[in-house]
Design an enzyme around this catalytic site. Structure first.
Site, mmCIF file in Angstrom:
data_model
loop_
_atom_site.group_PDB
_atom_site.id
_atom_site.type_symbol
_atom_site.label_atom_id
_atom_site.label_comp_id
_atom_site.label_asym_id
_atom_site.label_seq_id
_atom_site.Cartn_x
_atom_site.Cartn_y
_atom_site.Cartn_z
ATOM 1 N N ASN A 55 38.295 38.257 39.756
ATOM 2 C CA ASN A 55 37.494 37.055 40.074
ATOM 3 C C ASN A 55 37.498 36.753 41.581
ATOM 4 O OD1 ASN A 55 37.395 33.513 39.115
ATOM 5 N ND2 ASN A 55 35.709 34.904 39.462
ATOM 6 N N CYS B 260 35.817 39.432 43.698
ATOM 7 C CA CYS B 260 34.744 40.276 44.258
ATOM 8 C C CYS B 260 33.464 40.211 43.427
ATOM 9 C CB CYS B 260 35.201 41.732 44.388
ATOM 10 S SG CYS B 260 36.398 41.996 45.715
ATOM 11 N N ARG B 261 33.441 40.918 42.301
ATOM 12 C CA ARG B 261 32.175 41.093 41.589
ATOM 13 C C ARG B 261 31.666 39.840 40.898
ATOM 14 N NH1 ARG B 261 34.253 45.836 37.990
ATOM 15 N NH2 ARG B 261 36.094 44.504 38.280
ATOM 16 N N ASP C 44 33.738 48.467 41.324
ATOM 17 C CA ASP C 44 34.546 47.420 41.957
ATOM 18 C C ASP C 44 34.675 47.686 43.455
ATOM 19 O OD1 ASP C 44 36.328 45.518 42.723
ATOM 20 O OD2 ASP C 44 37.648 45.784 40.980
ATOM 21 N N CYS D 174 34.950 39.335 35.786
ATOM 22 C CA CYS D 174 35.412 40.658 36.235
ATOM 23 C C CYS D 174 36.929 40.693 36.099
ATOM 24 C CB CYS D 174 34.932 40.965 37.655
ATOM 25 S SG CYS D 174 35.545 39.855 38.928
HETATM 26 P P1 4NP Z 1 37.069 42.115 41.110
HETATM 27 O O1 4NP Z 1 37.932 43.113 42.044
HETATM 28 O O2 4NP Z 1 37.502 42.373 39.686
HETATM 29 O O3 4NP Z 1 35.663 42.513 41.360
HETATM 30 O O4 4NP Z 1 37.410 40.716 41.585
HETATM 31 C C1 4NP Z 1 39.328 43.128 42.027
HETATM 32 C C2 4NP Z 1 40.011 42.471 43.010
HETATM 33 C C3 4NP Z 1 41.400 42.508 43.016
HETATM 34 C C4 4NP Z 1 42.077 43.204 42.041
HETATM 35 C C5 4NP Z 1 41.391 43.855 41.043
HETATM 36 C C6 4NP Z 1 40.017 43.817 41.041
HETATM 37 N N1 4NP Z 1 43.495 43.260 42.070
HETATM 38 O O5 4NP Z 1 44.076 43.919 41.191
HETATM 39 O O6 4NP Z 1 44.122 42.666 42.951
#
Ligand code: 4NP
Length: 144
Positions: A10, A12-13, A118, A7
Site C-alpha cells: 500500500n 506503490c501500486r 511492482d 496491493c
Molecule cells: P506495493 O509495493 O505492494 O505496490 O505497495 C511494495 C512495497 C513495499 C513492499 C512490498 C511491496 N515491502 O515488502 O516492503
C-alpha cells in the site's frame, strides 16, 4: 459506489491506482489498502509520489493501512494488482460475502499484461503509472 484498490505494501501500486482513479472519477468513493502491515501509517513511497506528481497526480494525502475482512462489507468492488493480492484478499472473505474481487488488469485487456508489476522491485514507476492509467480508464468505462 465505493472502490478499494489493494496491493501488498500500500505504498506503490494501490495508492497510485487510487490517485489516478479518483482524478478520473471524482464521484466514486475510493480507498486503498495493503495485504501486508509493514508500511501502515506511511505515505506513498517517494519515487512513486514523484512519478505520479509528474503526471499531475498528488498522492501526498494518502496513508498506508492493512486490508481487513471488514473491507468486504465496506466496499462495492475490491481490485487487486496481482494474483497474490487476489489470493490474500480472498483468504479473508467472510462467509456469505458476495463482494466482487477483480484484477485491475482485467479492465485493460489491450495491455496484454495480466498483473501490475511492482515498481518497488522493478523500479519502473513510470511504466507502472502508464498501465495503471489504462486500467483506470477501463474501470471508469465499466462503472462510470
Ligand atoms: P506495493 O509495493 O505492494 O505496490 O505497495 C511494495 C512495497 C513495499 C513492499 C512490498 C511491496 N515491502 O515488502 O516492503
Amino acid at each position: 459506489m465505493k472502490v478499494l484498490f489493494v496491493c501488498l505494501g500500500n505504498i506503490c501500486r494501490s495508492p497510485a491506482a487510487e490517485g489516478v482513479f479518483r482524478a478520473m472519477a471524482p464521484g466514486v468513493q475510493t480507498d486503498s489498502a495493503g495485504t501486508g502491515s509493514w508500511h501502515v501509517g506511511e505515505p506513498p513511497y517517494g519515487p512513486m509520489q514523484t512519478a505520479a506528481r509528474d503526471r499531475g497526480y498528488d498522492l501526498s494525502d494518502l496513508r498506508a493501512r492493512q486490508f481487513t475482512a471488514a473491507d468486504f462489507a465496506r466496499f462495492d468492488l475490491i481490485i487487486g494488482m496481482d494474483d497474490s493480492n487476489i489470493a490474500n484478499i480472498e483468504r479473508l472473505r467472510p462467509a456469505g460475502s458476495a463482494t466482487p474481487v477483480r484484477l485491475f488488469t482485467a479492465y485493460a485487456p489491450e495491455s496484454g499484461v495480466s498483473e501490475v508489476p511492482d515498481p518497488y522491485y522493478t523500479r519502473d514507476f513510470d511504466g507502472a503509472l502508464t498501465l495503471v492509467e489504462a486500467c483506470a480508464r477501463g474501470l471508469l468505462a465499466e462503472i462510470g
